[in-house]
Design a protein around this motif. Structure first.
Motif, PDB file in Angstrom:
ATOM      1  N   ASP A 199      25.486 -43.063 -71.323  1.00 30.00           N
ATOM      2  CA  ASP A 199      26.036 -42.274 -70.221  1.00 30.00           C
ATOM      3  C   ASP A 199      25.963 -43.111 -68.946  1.00 30.00           C
ATOM      4  O   ASP A 199      24.875 -43.462 -68.478  1.00 30.00           O
ATOM      5  CB  ASP A 199      25.225 -40.983 -70.062  1.00 30.00           C
TER       6      ASP A 199
ATOM      7  N   GLY B 235      27.313 -42.207 -65.998  1.00 28.30           N
ATOM      8  CA  GLY B 235      27.448 -41.346 -64.817  1.00 28.30           C
ATOM      9  C   GLY B 235      26.393 -41.602 -63.767  1.00 28.30           C
ATOM     10  O   GLY B 235      26.728 -41.818 -62.591  1.00 28.30           O
ATOM     11  N   PRO B 236      25.102 -41.613 -64.106  1.00 27.82           N
ATOM     12  CA  PRO B 236      24.065 -41.879 -63.102  1.00 27.82           C
ATOM     13  C   PRO B 236      24.195 -43.270 -62.466  1.00 27.82           C
ATOM     14  O   PRO B 236      23.935 -43.443 -61.277  1.00 27.82           O
ATOM     15  CB  PRO B 236      22.751 -41.782 -63.884  1.00 27.82           C
ATOM     16  N   MET B 237      24.643 -44.254 -63.246  1.00 26.68           N
ATOM     17  CA  MET B 237      24.806 -45.592 -62.693  1.00 26.68           C
ATOM     18  C   MET B 237      25.929 -45.606 -61.646  1.00 26.68           C
ATOM     19  O   MET B 237      25.801 -46.232 -60.585  1.00 26.68           O
ATOM     20  CB  MET B 237      25.124 -46.605 -63.796  1.00 26.68           C
TER      21      MET B 237
ATOM     22  N   ASP C 146      26.837 -43.073 -59.826  1.00 28.62           N
ATOM     23  CA  ASP C 146      26.295 -42.379 -58.652  1.00 28.62           C
ATOM     24  C   ASP C 146      25.457 -43.320 -57.796  1.00 28.62           C
ATOM     25  O   ASP C 146      25.585 -43.339 -56.570  1.00 28.62           O
ATOM     26  CB  ASP C 146      25.434 -41.188 -59.087  1.00 28.62           C
ATOM     27  N   ILE C 147      24.613 -44.123 -58.435  1.00 26.01           N
ATOM     28  CA  ILE C 147      23.756 -45.057 -57.700  1.00 26.01           C
ATOM     29  C   ILE C 147      24.613 -46.105 -56.988  1.00 26.01           C
ATOM     30  O   ILE C 147      24.331 -46.471 -55.836  1.00 26.01           O
ATOM     31  CB  ILE C 147      22.767 -45.756 -58.665  1.00 26.01           C
TER      32      ILE C 147
END
Length: 135
Positions: free
Chosen positions: A15, A17-19, A21-22
């Motif tokens: 996933d 997605g968090p990367m 966002d960062i």
């Protein structure tokens, strides 16, 4: 019929997605903290004087253009702010000399007002920049 020795297919996706966002947060952080410095080039035609001598390179320079606008460290400064801004610069500077660089068309009244503000700020000496007269 499935045997226990057969490899079981698993979902091997990551996933991201968090990367993402960062990355966007870092992008916004660097955009907000970056300062854009606009280098100001003033073209001044200095008056000529036969008694001109070389100025100290450590002197704080105060510019007055032909329209009567004043600049301190390349940034526009209002007449009533010159004294306080110069006082701040002089308190941190080793040299207590202020050099007023003027355009040739600057009225004498404006020049006297700028020099007066520089003297009131606590400068030990205030000079006016000129060009060495040929001849």
């Amino acid at each position: 019929m499935q045997y226990h020795d057969d490899p079981v297919e698993t979902d091997a996706s990551i996933d991201i997605g968090p990367m993402i966002d960062i990355v966007f947060i870092l992008l916004i952080f660097f955009m907000v903290t970056t300062t854009f410095v606009k280098d100001m080039k003033l073209e001044l035609e200095r008056p000529k004087a036969s008694s001109a001598v070389a100025a100290s390179s450590k002197a704080i320079r105060l510019f007055v253009d032909q329209h009567g606008d004043t600049y301190l460290d390349g940034e526009p400064v209002r007449m009533w702010l010159i004294q306080s801004k110069l006082r701040d610069l002089l308190s941190t500077s080793t040299s207590k000399v202020v050099l007023v660089v003027t355009d040739e068309g600057v009225p004498a009244g404006k020049l006297v007002e700028v020099v007066d503000q520089a003297r009131l700020s606590g400068a030990e000496s205030v000079g006016v920049a000129t060009k060495k007269e040929a001849g």
